[in-house]
Design a protein around this motif. Structure first.
Motif, PDB file in Angstrom:
ATOM      1  N   SER A 156     -33.797 -18.019 -30.404  1.00 61.91           N
ATOM      2  CA  SER A 156     -32.859 -17.675 -31.591  1.00 61.91           C
ATOM      3  C   SER A 156     -33.985 -17.200 -32.969  1.00 61.91           C
ATOM      4  O   SER A 156     -35.225 -17.661 -32.763  1.00 61.91           O
ATOM      5  CB  SER A 156     -32.531 -19.000 -32.002  1.00 61.91           C
ATOM      6  OG  SER A 156     -32.186 -18.906 -33.260  1.00 61.91           O
ATOM      7  N   THR A 157     -33.594 -16.506 -33.340  1.00 62.83           N
ATOM      8  CA  THR A 157     -34.735 -15.979 -34.588  1.00 62.83           C
ATOM      9  C   THR A 157     -34.511 -17.052 -35.725  1.00 62.83           C
ATOM     10  O   THR A 157     -35.563 -16.868 -36.444  1.00 62.83           O
ATOM     11  CB  THR A 157     -33.952 -14.516 -35.100  1.00 62.83           C
ATOM     12  OG1 THR A 157     -32.682 -15.025 -35.480  1.00 62.83           O
ATOM     13  CG2 THR A 157     -33.850 -13.470 -34.653  1.00 62.83           C
ATOM     14  N   LYS A 158     -33.771 -18.091 -35.806  1.00 62.78           N
ATOM     15  CA  LYS A 158     -33.880 -19.114 -36.633  1.00 62.78           C
ATOM     16  C   LYS A 158     -34.631 -20.392 -35.891  1.00 62.78           C
ATOM     17  O   LYS A 158     -33.870 -21.074 -34.977  1.00 62.78           O
ATOM     18  CB  LYS A 158     -32.560 -19.500 -36.845  1.00 62.78           C
ATOM     19  CG  LYS A 158     -32.303 -20.288 -38.462  1.00 62.78           C
ATOM     20  CD  LYS A 158     -30.882 -20.391 -38.691  1.00 62.78           C
ATOM     21  CE  LYS A 158     -30.497 -21.706 -39.326  1.00 62.78           C
ATOM     22  NZ  LYS A 158     -29.261 -22.131 -39.566  1.00 62.78           N
ATOM     23  N   ALA A 159     -35.695 -20.406 -36.104  1.00 67.74           N
ATOM     24  CA  ALA A 159     -36.570 -21.285 -35.100  1.00 67.74           C
ATOM     25  C   ALA A 159     -35.902 -22.698 -35.401  1.00 67.74           C
ATOM     26  O   ALA A 159     -36.322 -23.532 -34.554  1.00 67.74           O
ATOM     27  CB  ALA A 159     -37.972 -21.360 -35.779  1.00 67.74           C
ATOM     28  N   ASP A 160     -35.391 -23.173 -36.346  1.00 67.05           N
ATOM     29  CA  ASP A 160     -34.902 -24.590 -36.534  1.00 67.05           C
ATOM     30  C   ASP A 160     -33.574 -24.748 -36.463  1.00 67.05           C
ATOM     31  O   ASP A 160     -32.731 -25.761 -36.731  1.00 67.05           O
ATOM     32  CB  ASP A 160     -35.517 -25.349 -38.012  1.00 67.05           C
ATOM     33  CG  ASP A 160     -34.786 -24.237 -38.920  1.00 67.05           C
ATOM     34  OD1 ASP A 160     -34.408 -23.342 -38.948  1.00 67.05           O
ATOM     35  OD2 ASP A 160     -35.041 -24.841 -40.322  1.00 67.05           O
ATOM     36  N   GLU A 161     -32.981 -23.973 -35.687  1.00 67.93           N
ATOM     37  CA  GLU A 161     -31.289 -23.901 -35.447  1.00 67.93           C
ATOM     38  C   GLU A 161     -31.004 -25.146 -34.725  1.00 67.93           C
ATOM     39  O   GLU A 161     -31.517 -25.648 -33.720  1.00 67.93           O
ATOM     40  CB  GLU A 161     -31.016 -22.674 -34.568  1.00 67.93           C
ATOM     41  CG  GLU A 161     -29.559 -22.521 -34.206  1.00 67.93           C
ATOM     42  CD  GLU A 161     -28.754 -22.315 -35.384  1.00 67.93           C
ATOM     43  OE1 GLU A 161     -28.015 -23.296 -35.790  1.00 67.93           O
ATOM     44  OE2 GLU A 161     -28.538 -21.019 -35.700  1.00 67.93           O
ATOM     45  N   THR A 187     -25.116 -27.796 -45.762  1.00 64.74           N
ATOM     46  CA  THR A 187     -24.732 -26.790 -44.673  1.00 64.74           C
ATOM     47  C   THR A 187     -23.490 -25.987 -45.230  1.00 64.74           C
ATOM     48  O   THR A 187     -23.589 -24.767 -44.755  1.00 64.74           O
ATOM     49  CB  THR A 187     -24.490 -27.610 -43.519  1.00 64.74           C
ATOM     50  OG1 THR A 187     -25.439 -28.671 -43.223  1.00 64.74           O
ATOM     51  CG2 THR A 187     -24.722 -26.944 -42.090  1.00 64.74           C
ATOM     52  N   GLN A 190     -21.767 -18.118 -36.362  1.00 65.60           N
ATOM     53  CA  GLN A 190     -22.314 -19.421 -36.963  1.00 65.60           C
ATOM     54  C   GLN A 190     -20.786 -19.731 -37.585  1.00 65.60           C
ATOM     55  O   GLN A 190     -19.782 -19.564 -37.626  1.00 65.60           O
ATOM     56  CB  GLN A 190     -23.092 -19.042 -37.901  1.00 65.60           C
ATOM     57  CG  GLN A 190     -22.648 -17.694 -38.902  1.00 65.60           C
ATOM     58  CD  GLN A 190     -23.754 -17.502 -39.952  1.00 65.60           C
ATOM     59  OE1 GLN A 190     -23.997 -18.545 -40.933  1.00 65.60           O
ATOM     60  NE2 GLN A 190     -24.574 -16.381 -39.690  1.00 65.60           N
ATOM     61  N   GLU A 217     -24.732 -13.415 -33.655  1.00 63.92           N
ATOM     62  CA  GLU A 217     -24.549 -13.717 -35.266  1.00 63.92           C
ATOM     63  C   GLU A 217     -23.502 -14.777 -35.554  1.00 63.92           C
ATOM     64  O   GLU A 217     -23.348 -15.017 -36.658  1.00 63.92           O
ATOM     65  CB  GLU A 217     -24.044 -12.338 -35.987  1.00 63.92           C
ATOM     66  CG  GLU A 217     -24.832 -11.112 -35.584  1.00 63.92           C
ATOM     67  CD  GLU A 217     -26.182 -11.438 -35.762  1.00 63.92           C
ATOM     68  OE1 GLU A 217     -26.661 -12.145 -37.101  1.00 63.92           O
ATOM     69  OE2 GLU A 217     -27.178 -11.154 -35.202  1.00 63.92           O
ATOM     70  N   ARG A 225     -31.264 -21.028 -27.963  1.00 63.52           N
ATOM     71  CA  ARG A 225     -30.684 -21.278 -29.352  1.00 63.52           C
ATOM     72  C   ARG A 225     -31.324 -22.398 -30.188  1.00 63.52           C
ATOM     73  O   ARG A 225     -31.541 -22.061 -31.391  1.00 63.52           O
ATOM     74  CB  ARG A 225     -29.087 -21.377 -29.179  1.00 63.52           C
ATOM     75  CG  ARG A 225     -28.472 -21.357 -30.450  1.00 63.52           C
ATOM     76  CD  ARG A 225     -27.194 -21.631 -30.518  1.00 63.52           C
ATOM     77  NE  ARG A 225     -26.670 -21.406 -31.627  1.00 63.52           N
ATOM     78  CZ  ARG A 225     -26.126 -20.757 -32.610  1.00 63.52           C
ATOM     79  NH1 ARG A 225     -26.171 -19.446 -32.213  1.00 63.52           N
ATOM     80  NH2 ARG A 225     -25.530 -20.969 -33.768  1.00 63.52           N
ATOM     81  N   CYS A 226     -31.628 -23.594 -29.299  1.00 61.67           N
ATOM     82  CA  CYS A 226     -31.857 -24.333 -30.202  1.00 61.67           C
ATOM     83  C   CYS A 226     -33.135 -25.142 -29.640  1.00 61.67           C
ATOM     84  O   CYS A 226     -33.454 -26.091 -28.985  1.00 61.67           O
ATOM     85  CB  CYS A 226     -31.012 -25.814 -30.192  1.00 61.67           C
ATOM     86  SG  CYS A 226     -29.347 -25.191 -30.706  1.00 61.67           S
TER      87      CYS A 226
END
Ligand code: FES
Length: 257
Positions: free
Chosen positions: A118-123, A194, A154, A152, A94-95
């Protein structure tokens, strides 16, 4: 007061203490992400898993389990260690860029993950829920919450729009273990990046520097003892308190002469 054994060390802990508090009292290191002393236990991250050897073998989340007389705990027991490693693999997926997770994982011997990244690289958010809980349970604002399910899931304000209930206190950023909550004060506003939220700041009546979130003004009525200092920014408040102390010191000095 219950007496328990942690990794071979016998200790007596206060009535009502959790197993995690006993482990910390024993000076044993155990990683945690969702635990914060000022909030009730939540048991979300599962990093604090330990093996109970006696009286009934089990694997428990130490932060949420009360320490009971005669318990024998192993923080590095085989079942707990195996599950903790899987949790760390999930967190690594995830991170992937967060150093603290990488260090926690490495400490447990986990350097790679079998799970899709994770699809969000900077999670940075690990969904520990501390920001949600402090905002709801301690501040009483409930400005943010969990959104969505599964991968999904968050945290954010309703519909990712300006959090109308946010008072700009910054408690969410203060408890976040991953620095995932970004806040800055710019041009008379506190911007909670955020949460897509902006809160106006009141200027300090002494130096004019914007500093106090307007929605927090109600606190002034509740802190009567320091009413005279409340309108000031922290720097001016320190100066005023120091000046007041000097006056008291002088008065005491003259009274004693
Ligand atoms: S610290 Fe116990 S589950 Fe997170």
């Amino acid at each position: 007061m219950p007496t328990i054994v942690v990794d071979g060390q016998t200790l007596t802990v206060p009535e009502g203490a959790t197993v995690l508090q006993a482990i910390r009292q024993a000076g044993v290191h155990l990683p945690t992400l969702c635990y914060w002393e000022g909030l009730p236990p939540y048991g979300a991250c599962r990093l604090c898993l330990v093996d109970v050897v006696s009286p009934k073998p089990d694997t428990i989340a130490a932060c949420a389990y009360p320490a009971a007389e005669g318990m024998v705990i192993e923080t590095q027991g085989p079942r707990a260690t195996a599950v903790r490693k899987i949790v760390l693999e999930f967190l690594l997926a995830r991170c992937p860029t967060w150093n603290v997770i990488r260090a926690m994982a490495a400490e447990a011997g986990v350097t790679e993950t079998r799970f899709p990244a994770s699809t969000k690289a900077d999670e940075l958010c690990v969904l520990c829920g501390l920001c949600v809980r402090i905002c709801r349970d301690a501040v009483g604002a409930a400005a943010i919450g969990f959104i969505g399910r599964g991968p999904e899931r968050q945290v954010g304000p309703p519909f990712h729009l300006q959090a109308e209930a946010c008072i700009g206190c910054g408690a969410c950023a203060a408890v976040c273990p991953t620095d995932a909550v970004k806040i800055e004060d710019v041009d008379g506003q506190r911007i909670l990046h955020t949460w897509n939220t902006r809160v106006p700041l009141e200027p300090c009546p002494s130096c004019g520097q914007p500093y106090a979130p307007e929605p927090m003004a109600f606190l002034r009525e509740h802190v009567e003892a320091s009413q005279h200092l409340w309108g000031l920014c922290p720097a001016c408040r320190r100066k005023a308190a120091a000046a007041q102390l000097e006056v008291i010191r002088e008065a005491t000095f003259h009274a004693l002469r």
